[in-house]
Design an enzyme around this catalytic site. Structure first.
Site, short mmCIF file in Angstrom:
data_model
loop_
_atom_site.label_atom_id
_atom_site.label_comp_id
_atom_site.label_asym_id
_atom_site.label_seq_id
_atom_site.Cartn_x
_atom_site.Cartn_y
_atom_site.Cartn_z
CG HIS A 153 73.83 -1.14 -19.59
ND1 HIS A 153 73.12 0.00 -19.27
CD2 HIS A 153 74.13 -1.02 -20.90
CE1 HIS A 153 73.01 0.76 -20.34
NE2 HIS A 153 73.61 0.16 -21.35
CG ASP A 191 72.43 1.19 -16.09
OD1 ASP A 191 73.35 0.35 -15.99
OD2 ASP A 191 71.99 1.58 -17.19
N GLY A 194 75.15 2.09 -28.14
CA GLY A 194 76.47 2.72 -28.17
C GLY A 194 76.44 4.10 -27.53
CG ASN A 195 73.93 7.52 -28.46
OD1 ASN A 195 73.37 7.19 -29.50
ND2 ASN A 195 74.70 8.59 -28.37
CB SER A 196 74.64 2.84 -23.10
OG SER A 196 73.41 2.36 -23.55
CG LEU A 220 60.93 7.09 4.99
CD1 LEU A 220 59.74 7.55 4.17
CD2 LEU A 220 60.86 7.67 6.39
CB VAL A 268 57.02 2.96 4.39
CG1 VAL A 268 57.07 3.43 5.82
CG2 VAL A 268 57.62 4.00 3.44
#
Length: 491
Positions: free
Chosen positions: A137, A167, A240-242, A297, A299
């Site tokens: 992002h 992400d 900003g830490n992202s 799988l 399912v």
């Protein structure tokens, strides 16, 4: 007043020191007489400076960890042109002279330009040749990306690949001998471990915060939400830490900071980081093929609740119950059935469905997995050759609207009508047991206690048998099969 006294009465302090010294000397002389000794000769009084006692040796600090980690954390700047309709934005016609120098067909027209969008985040250098992990992002939609290093350099970065489901994004800068962070093992992280978050929050500059691992295996359903297995931490994380680093006290990367939960938009002590083991898998795929390949799988599964466990006779609530199996899928070919409870995948216990989904995805298409299920109270090992993830193969049931409407009150507190697939819930008594279980109008009751129900009589008979344990209902809700439990009438 206090500060004025301190600076203007130096002479008074000197006189006071002399008095104190005289009294101290007198006290020493008095103690000597009391002990039966001769008083010592009077000498000039001196005042010694008090010595502060501190703990010698190592300090209580994470400075050494920060010294190792901080050069590997960068600030990421991403810019891109916003997508817009031709009339969405018009720049003001403030170029007075420009109107005289435009081509004739341009005069009187106002230029339309899409505004530039800017994003700020953090990133982590993970290889010495310049590969950087960050959040999808942060760079989503960007056509220009640059990174600021702690040594003052700003470098242009190339987007190698992005993965929206996790992400994560992988960047590359040209050069060599970059300071890379050591990669840890997020599976070994325990709740209560001390961690440091490093990044550039709110563009104030590189910042280090401390906290602990608050929980593991979290799913927030924010954004795409497809593949989540977050580490939760109370180390302060802000915008900003992202994409920044979450490291342990050894200086090893254990997570990529990604999200916070906050009504105000600021940190309240609930932050989430993508486990580094998941990031390793995504990074390797993006480096080699430019995309992430996952297995499936075929399912649809749900968490086994305590009521489900009682109904199925399970000893514990762990595991994931299969609510539907896609035709022709890997699970279908291997013989897995609806109602099977998966308790182990490739030798690892399954405690909840989110971790199961991630383990299946990372196992790789074409690999063979050992799946342990409980079916009719007995444990069974099933060998499954996994497919490559394909949205067209996801297990979804198609709903067939019925026309034979024979509404009647069932013992659950619902009004139902017949449908080719089961019984359509028309109305729900708000004070009934069905409402307490979350059943709502439009749901199609397909099974009760693993038996098909085609009539009101079938429904009543099946529910009547569940007198000492919750009834397990299979519901078709908007084309998805889900299990719900209804407590017994005396429960």
């Amino acid at each position: 007043m206090i500060e004025r006294f301190h600076f203007t009465h130096r002479a008074s302090r000197t006189a006071l020191a002399v008095v104190v010294a005289t009294l101290v000397a007198s006290g020493l002389a008095w103690r000597g007489l009391a002990a039966g000794t001769e008083p010592a000769a009077t000498t000039a009084a001196t005042v010694s400076t008090p010595i502060a006692h501190a703990v010698a040796g190592a300090r209580d600090s994470y400075a050494d960890v920060v010294d190792v980690v901080s050069p590997a954390v960068v600030t990421v700047h991403a810019q891109g042109r916003a997508r817009m309709s031709p009339t969405q934005f018009q720049s003001p016609d403030d170029d007075f002279f420009g109107q005289f120098f435009r081509a004739p067909n341009e005069r009187g027209q106002r230029q339309q330009r899409a505004p530039r969008q800017q994003a700020l985040g953090s990133g982590v250098i993970v290889t010495t040749d310049g590969y950087i992990l960050t959040n999808n992002h942060v760079v989503d939609g960007a056509d220009e990306v640059s990174v600021d290093l702690t040594d003052g350099r700003t470098l242009t970065a190339k987007i190698v690949g992005t993965d929206k489901p996790s992400d994560l994004a992988l960047l590359k800068v040209n050069g060599s001998d970059f300071h890379a962070v050591a990669l840890g093992n997020s599976d070994a992280v325990k709740v209560g471990d001390v961690v440091l978050a490093v990044g550039n929050p709110l563009n104030v500059g590189q910042t280090v915060t401390m906290g602990i691992i608050s929980a593991k295996g979290r799913s927030t359903s924010v954004g795409d939400g497809s593949y989540e297995d977050f580490l939760q931490t109370d180390a302060p994380i802000n915008h900003g830490n992202s994409g920044g680093a979450l490291v342990n006290t050894k200086g090893e990367l254990v997570g990529i900071n990604s999200q916070i939960v906050s009504e105000s938009g600021g940190n309240i002590g609930i932050g989430f980081a993508i486990p580094v083991n998941m990031a390793k898998h995504v990074m390797d795929d993006l480096r080699t093929t430019g995309k992430v390949t996952r297995a499936q799988l075929g399912v649809t599964v749900q968490q086994v609740t305590s009521d489900m466990a009682k109904n199925l006779g399970l000893k514990a609530t762990g595991g994931a119950i299969i609510s539907s199996v896609a035709d022709g899928s890997a699970a279908d070919r291997a013989g897995l059935k609806r109602g099977d409870v998966i308790t182990s995948f490739n030798g690892q216990p399954v405690h909840e469905f989110n971790s199961l989904r991630n383990r299946v995805a990372e196992a790789g298409p074409g690999s063979t997995a050992d799946v342990v299920v409980i079916r009719d109270g007995a444990e069974k090992h099933v060998s499954v050759k996994l497919d490559e993830l394909n949205a067209d193969r996801t297990a979804r049931a198609t709903r067939d609207d019925g026309t034979d409407r024979q509404a009647d009150k069932g013992s659950l507190g619902v009004a139902v009508s017949r449908d080719p697939k089961g019984l359509v819930v028309e109305n729900v008594d708000p004070d009934g047991r069905a409402a307490d279980a979350g059943i709502r109008p439009g749901d199609v009751i397909v099974e009760v206690n693993r038996r098909s129900v085609k009539s009101v009589e079938d429904l009543r008979a099946a529910v009547r048998e569940s007198t000492d344990k919750p009834a397990l209902l299979l519901i078709d809700r908007n084309g998805n099969d889900v299990y719900v439990t209804v407590k017994p009438a005396n429960g």
